[in-house]
Design a protein around this motif. Structure first.
Motif, PDB file in Angstrom:
ATOM      1  N   TRP A  42       4.042  -1.162   3.587  1.00  0.00           N
ATOM      2  CA  TRP A  42       3.498   0.177   3.360  1.00  0.00           C
ATOM      3  C   TRP A  42       4.601   1.153   3.006  1.00  0.00           C
ATOM      4  N   LEU A  43       4.263   2.108   2.131  1.00  0.00           N
ATOM      5  CA  LEU A  43       5.127   3.252   1.833  1.00  0.00           C
ATOM      6  C   LEU A  43       4.280   4.509   1.995  1.00  0.00           C
ATOM      7  N   ASP A  44       4.866   5.521   2.624  1.00  0.00           N
ATOM      8  CA  ASP A  44       4.197   6.807   2.764  1.00  0.00           C
ATOM      9  C   ASP A  44       5.123   7.854   2.178  1.00  0.00           C
ATOM     10  N   ILE A  45       4.656   8.568   1.172  1.00  0.00           N
ATOM     11  CA  ILE A  45       5.458   9.556   0.468  1.00  0.00           C
ATOM     12  C   ILE A  45       5.162  10.947   1.039  1.00  0.00           C
ATOM     13  N   GLU A  65       0.860  -1.181   0.000  1.00  0.00           N
ATOM     14  CA  GLU A  65       0.000   0.000   0.000  1.00  0.00           C
ATOM     15  C   GLU A  65       0.893   1.226   0.000  1.00  0.00           C
ATOM     16  N   VAL A  66       0.608   2.180  -0.894  1.00  0.00           N
ATOM     17  CA  VAL A  66       1.383   3.415  -0.978  1.00  0.00           C
ATOM     18  C   VAL A  66       0.430   4.591  -0.788  1.00  0.00           C
ATOM     19  N   ARG A  67       0.776   5.487   0.125  1.00  0.00           N
ATOM     20  CA  ARG A  67      -0.042   6.670   0.428  1.00  0.00           C
ATOM     21  C   ARG A  67       0.820   7.920   0.388  1.00  0.00           C
ATOM     22  N   ARG A 107      12.640   3.518  -7.750  1.00  0.00           N
ATOM     23  CA  ARG A 107      12.343   4.730  -8.531  1.00  0.00           C
ATOM     24  C   ARG A 107      11.312   4.455  -9.619  1.00  0.00           C
ATOM     25  N   ASP A 108      11.261   3.229 -10.153  1.00  0.00           N
ATOM     26  CA  ASP A 108      10.241   2.897 -11.156  1.00  0.00           C
ATOM     27  C   ASP A 108       8.853   2.867 -10.520  1.00  0.00           C
ATOM     28  N   LEU A 109       8.749   2.320  -9.318  1.00  0.00           N
ATOM     29  CA  LEU A 109       7.468   2.326  -8.612  1.00  0.00           C
ATOM     30  C   LEU A 109       7.037   3.758  -8.311  1.00  0.00           C
ATOM     31  N   GLY A 147      -7.434   7.408  -1.662  1.00  0.00           N
ATOM     32  CA  GLY A 147      -6.183   8.129  -1.514  1.00  0.00           C
ATOM     33  C   GLY A 147      -4.930   7.292  -1.477  1.00  0.00           C
ATOM     34  N   ALA A 148      -5.028   6.022  -1.829  1.00  0.00           N
ATOM     35  CA  ALA A 148      -3.851   5.144  -1.786  1.00  0.00           C
ATOM     36  C   ALA A 148      -3.763   4.312  -3.064  1.00  0.00           C
ATOM     37  N   ALA A 149      -2.563   3.827  -3.333  1.00  0.00           N
ATOM     38  CA  ALA A 149      -2.331   2.889  -4.431  1.00  0.00           C
ATOM     39  C   ALA A 149      -2.061   1.523  -3.800  1.00  0.00           C
ATOM     40  N   TYR A 150      -2.822   0.529  -4.239  1.00  0.00           N
ATOM     41  CA  TYR A 150      -2.685  -0.834  -3.724  1.00  0.00           C
ATOM     42  C   TYR A 150      -2.170  -1.731  -4.827  1.00  0.00           C
ATOM     43  N   PHE A 151      -1.230  -2.612  -4.465  1.00  0.00           N
ATOM     44  CA  PHE A 151      -0.605  -3.498  -5.448  1.00  0.00           C
ATOM     45  C   PHE A 151      -0.622  -4.924  -4.957  1.00  0.00           C
TER      46      PHE A 151
END
Length: 147
Positions: free
Chosen positions: A143-146, A14-16, A62-64, A26-30
């Motif tokens: 999880w990643l939070d940007i 999950e990326v937020r 960086r591609d993600l 509000g998130a990208a799920y993969f």
């Protein structure tokens, strides 16, 4: 916000945060299939927690980040056990940091650092052999939070 198609199996990442492409809420799920669709990258390197040089397959961080339209300066990477660390996005441009889903041709399992593990190219850059970088090798990444 631009939409990313939703996963067809349970999401493993999950990326937020400061991203322009999302799945929902509000998130990208993969799921693994979606992550395997990213350009494949490979890396051979020793690690602080395994014996000898290992072969990793996955995708470049960086591609993600480009895929989701990340617009920040810091990524907080969090593992299944809630271990978290902040990593400067600049590092992903400077080094070929891999998010691995395979080691030595075998899928990474949650029982052994999987399904995703952040891998730095430590054998290719002497500065990455500093213990401060070892803390950024997040295994069981979830999880990643940007920011």
């Amino acid at each position: 916000m631009e939409k990313i198609p939703p996963p067809t199996s349970p999401p493993i990442l999950e990326v937020r945060g400061a991203i322009s492409r999302i799945t929902t809420q509000g998130a990208a799920y993969f799921d693994m299939e979606m992550l395997r669709a990213l350009p494949v990258a490979r890396l051979e390197t020793a690690t602080a927690v395994t014996d000898g040089v290992r072969r990793f397959s996955g995708f470049l961080m960086r591609d993600l980040l480009a895929h989701i339209g990340a617009r920040g300066t810091t990524v907080t990477a969090r593992a299944l056990n809630d271990y978290a660390i902040d990593i400067a996005i600049e590092e992903f441009d400077r080094f070929d940091v891999l998010v691995a889903y395979e080691m030595d041709g075998e899928p990474l399992l949650p029982s052994d650092k999987g399904p995703l593990w952040i891998i730095y190219p430590r054998d290719q850059h002497a500065e990455l052999q500093d213990i401060r970088f070892d803390y950024r090798w997040v295994w069981q990444l979830r999880w990643l939070d940007i920011q």
